[in-house]
Design a protein around this motif. Structure first.
Motif, PDB file in Angstrom:
ATOM      1  N   GLU A   6     -10.730   4.434 -16.886  1.00 17.90           N
ATOM      2  CA  GLU A   6      -9.404   4.176 -16.647  1.00 17.90           C
ATOM      3  C   GLU A   6      -8.841   3.175 -18.059  1.00 17.90           C
ATOM      4  O   GLU A   6      -9.728   2.514 -18.518  1.00 17.90           O
ATOM      5  CB  GLU A   6      -9.324   2.952 -15.513  1.00 17.90           C
ATOM      6  N   TRP A  36      -6.171   6.543  -6.756  1.00 19.06           N
ATOM      7  CA  TRP A  36      -6.206   5.202  -7.707  1.00 19.06           C
ATOM      8  C   TRP A  36      -5.948   4.140  -6.626  1.00 19.06           C
ATOM      9  O   TRP A  36      -5.408   4.114  -5.520  1.00 19.06           O
ATOM     10  CB  TRP A  36      -4.662   4.814  -8.274  1.00 19.06           C
ATOM     11  N   TYR A  37      -7.043   2.962  -6.864  1.00 20.87           N
ATOM     12  CA  TYR A  37      -7.438   1.899  -6.114  1.00 20.87           C
ATOM     13  C   TYR A  37      -7.103   0.749  -6.761  1.00 20.87           C
ATOM     14  O   TYR A  37      -7.088   0.711  -7.958  1.00 20.87           O
ATOM     15  CB  TYR A  37      -8.969   1.776  -5.689  1.00 20.87           C
ATOM     16  N   ARG A  38      -6.958  -0.450  -6.180  1.00 23.56           N
ATOM     17  CA  ARG A  38      -6.676  -1.918  -6.818  1.00 23.56           C
ATOM     18  C   ARG A  38      -7.552  -2.632  -6.016  1.00 23.56           C
ATOM     19  O   ARG A  38      -7.422  -2.818  -4.825  1.00 23.56           O
ATOM     20  CB  ARG A  38      -5.422  -1.717  -7.203  1.00 23.56           C
ATOM     21  N   ARG A  45     -10.882  -4.066  -2.221  1.00 23.53           N
ATOM     22  CA  ARG A  45     -10.109  -2.917  -2.705  1.00 23.53           C
ATOM     23  C   ARG A  45      -9.366  -1.876  -1.800  1.00 23.53           C
ATOM     24  O   ARG A  45      -9.564  -1.811  -0.722  1.00 23.53           O
ATOM     25  CB  ARG A  45     -11.366  -2.274  -3.394  1.00 23.53           C
ATOM     26  N   VAL A  48      -4.270   2.860  -3.303  1.00 25.84           N
ATOM     27  CA  VAL A  48      -2.923   2.564  -3.534  1.00 25.84           C
ATOM     28  C   VAL A  48      -2.275   4.164  -3.534  1.00 25.84           C
ATOM     29  O   VAL A  48      -1.125   4.275  -3.127  1.00 25.84           O
ATOM     30  CB  VAL A  48      -2.690   2.260  -4.910  1.00 25.84           C
ATOM     31  N   ASP A  89       1.521  -6.990  -7.450  1.00 19.11           N
ATOM     32  CA  ASP A  89       0.843  -5.711  -8.042  1.00 19.11           C
ATOM     33  C   ASP A  89      -0.314  -6.238  -9.014  1.00 19.11           C
ATOM     34  O   ASP A  89      -1.179  -5.197  -9.415  1.00 19.11           O
ATOM     35  CB  ASP A  89       1.839  -4.714  -8.825  1.00 19.11           C
ATOM     36  N   TYR A  93      -7.062  -2.142 -11.470  1.00 20.08           N
ATOM     37  CA  TYR A  93      -6.955  -0.643 -11.069  1.00 20.08           C
ATOM     38  C   TYR A  93      -8.125   0.109 -11.173  1.00 20.08           C
ATOM     39  O   TYR A  93      -8.644   0.459 -12.702  1.00 20.08           O
ATOM     40  CB  TYR A  93      -5.559  -0.240 -11.579  1.00 20.08           C
ATOM     41  N   CYS A  95      -9.824   4.288 -10.646  1.00 11.30           N
ATOM     42  CA  CYS A  95      -9.605   5.518 -10.049  1.00 11.30           C
ATOM     43  C   CYS A  95     -10.908   6.158  -9.488  1.00 11.30           C
ATOM     44  O   CYS A  95     -11.983   5.618  -9.840  1.00 11.30           O
ATOM     45  CB  CYS A  95      -8.972   6.670 -11.090  1.00 11.30           C
ATOM     46  N   GLY A 108     -12.351  -0.201 -14.416  1.00 14.14           N
ATOM     47  CA  GLY A 108     -11.076  -0.448 -14.067  1.00 14.14           C
ATOM     48  C   GLY A 108     -10.376  -0.862 -15.353  1.00 14.14           C
ATOM     49  O   GLY A 108     -10.739  -1.112 -16.176  1.00 14.14           O
TER      50      GLY A 108
END
Length: 115
Positions: A6, A36-38, A45, A48, A89, A93, A95, A108
């Motif tokens: 990422e 995509w995760y955050r 986690r 998103v 936000d 982040y 993937c 990340g």
């Protein structure tokens, strides 16, 4: 097996934009869904956004209308365009595939939104 890297995070003021990229080490064409995760500090986690091979997308409610996920199978890359960013936000982040593969998590990219 696939390695995911990422990039594109940073520090931005509220209302600003960032574009995240996720480069895969091999073709992602055969992967049904990428996401995509955050993860924010002290929180779990969360997924998103998700995109299938055919371009079908899903967004968690809090980012609908602000984030756009896309994928370029020829470049083995998944993107997340983030507009109208909010302090909530702020997170790291990642993937991954959807559902995620435990061995696919990368480092990340940090996104920090200041108020």
């Amino acid at each position: 097996q696939v390695q995911l890297v990422e990039s594109g995070g940073g520090l931005v003021q509220a209302g600003g934009s960032l574009r995240l990229s996720c480069a895969a080490s091999r073709s992602i064409f055969s992967i049904d869904a990428m996401g995509w995760y955050r993860q924010a500090p002290g929180q779990q986690r969360e997924l998103v956004a998700r995109i299938t091979t055919f371009g079908t997308t899903y967004y968690t409610y809090s980012v609908k209308g602000r984030f756009t996920i896309s994928r370029d199978n020829a470049k083995n890359t998944v993107y997340l365009q983030m507009n109208s960013l909010k302090p909530e936000d702020t997170a790291v982040y990642y993937c991954n595939t959807v559902p995620f593969g435990n061995s696919y998590w990368g480092q990340g990219t940090q996104v920090t939104v200041s108020s």
